[in-house]
Design an enzyme around this catalytic site. Structure first.
Site: not given
Length: 265
Positions: A73, A118, A121, A141
Site C-alpha cells: 500500500a 499488499g 498479497e 503489516e
C-alpha cells in the site's frame, strides 16, 4: 496465434497480450509500485477487462520496476487520509486484490525484488508464484499497526499452514528467495522470474481454455470443503466441460496424433 496488443489502464497499469497470454504489468516504477487509490482502481479495471476476455488463457502478473514487484500500500497516501477517507478507500483497495484473485483463468506471478504487504498479497492471489534470487517477500503489516488486508491472513495459511503463516504474520519479517522457496511462499525459483513465468504461461496456454477455467473453478470452490462435498464440486465442473467443443477436439486430436485447435467453448 501471434496477435499482440497493449492497453493502458490509468497511469500505472498496462495489459499486454501476446497470443493467448496476457501480461498485467504493475507500472508505477518511481514508487516501486506502491498501490495508491488510483493504481488500485486501475488494477481492478484491468482485471475486470481480462475476466471478460475469453481469448486469454493465462494471465501473468509482472512489474516494470527492476527493484520491486510491489512494496504494498502507498503509505504516504494513507498518511494523509482522515478516518472517513480511509473507510471510503477500503472498497477500492479490496477491488484490486479480489480482481486478481477472481480472475477465471490460471494466473502466474513473476516476483523480482521486493514483494511486501499488499505486493505479496497480489502474488498470493495468483495460482503459481515464480520468483528469482532477488525476491524478498513478507507481510509486515503488524509492524505499522494494521493487519494484512488484501487477503494475506486467509491466503497465506492456505498456502503454508496455520502455524507457519502465524509466525510470518506475527513477526512481520522479510523472507529472502531461498527460504521463501523452502517455506512454500513461492513455488518456483528461476534465474529470471518474468521470462520463466511467461514460459510457464505458454505451456499452460497450450491446453484447453475450457478445461483450464473449469479446473481452476473446481480447485478454488472445493478448497476447504470435506472430501465428499469437494468431489461434488469436481463433478459439477466435469459436467460443464464433458460436452464442450474443447473436449470433442481434444479427444479427436489425441486419436489423430495432432495438436488440438481448441474452439474454446
Amino acid at each position: 496465434m501471434s496477435d499482440q496488443s497493449e492497453q493502458r489502464f490509468g497511469e500505472f497499469v498496462v495489459v499486454r497480450k501476446d497470443g493467448y497470454v496476457a501480461e498485467l504489468v504493475l507500472d508505477r516504477p518511481k514508487a516501486m509500485n506502491a498501490v495508491s487509490s488510483e493504481m488500485a482502481r486501475s488494477i481492478g479495471a484491468a482485471c475486470a477487462a481480462l475476466a471478460e476476455d475469453a481469448s486469454v488463457r493465462v494471465t501473468v502478473l509482472t512489474s516494470s520496476n527492476d527493484r520491486a514487484f510491489c512494496v504494498g500500500a502507498d503509505l504516504k497516501e494513507r498518511n494523509s487520509f482522515t478516518d472517513a477517507e480511509l473507510v471510503r478507500q477500503r472498497p477500492t483497495a479490496r477491488g484490486a486484490y479480489t480482481g486478481v484473485l477472481e480472475l477465471p483463468m490460471p494466473t502466474v506471478a513473476a516476483v523480482h525484488g521486493f514483494a511486501l504487504g499488499g505486493g505479496f498479497e497480489l502474488a498470493l492471489a495468483c495460482d503459481v508464484i515464480v520468483a528469482d534470487a532477488t525476491a524478498v517477500v513478507g507481510l509486515p503489516e503488524v509492524s505499522v499497526g494494521v493487519i494484512p488486508g488484501g487477503g494475506g491472513t486467509q491466503l497465506l495459511p492456505r498456502r503454508v499452514g496455520a502455524a507457519r503463516a502465524a509466525e510470518l504474520v506475527f513477526t512481520a519479517r522479510r523472507v529472502e528467495a531461498a527460504e521463501a522457496r523452502e517455506l512454500g511462499l513461492v513455488d518456483l525459483l528461476e534465474e529470471d522470474a518474468r521470462t520463466a513465468a511467461l514460459e510457464l504461461a505458454g505451456r499452460i496456454a497450450a491446453n484447453s481454455p475450457v478445461g483450464l477455467r473449469a479446473a481452476k473453478r473446481a480447485m478454488r470452490l472445493g478448497h476447504g470443503l470435506d472430501l465428499r462435498a469437494g468431489l461434488e464440486v469436481e463433478d459439477a465442473a466435469w459436467r460443464s466441460v464433458a460436452f464442450s467443443g474443447d473436449r470433442a477436439e481434444g479427444v479427436a486430436a489425441f486419436n489423430e496424433k495432432r495438436k488440438p485447435a481448441w474452439p474454446g467453448e
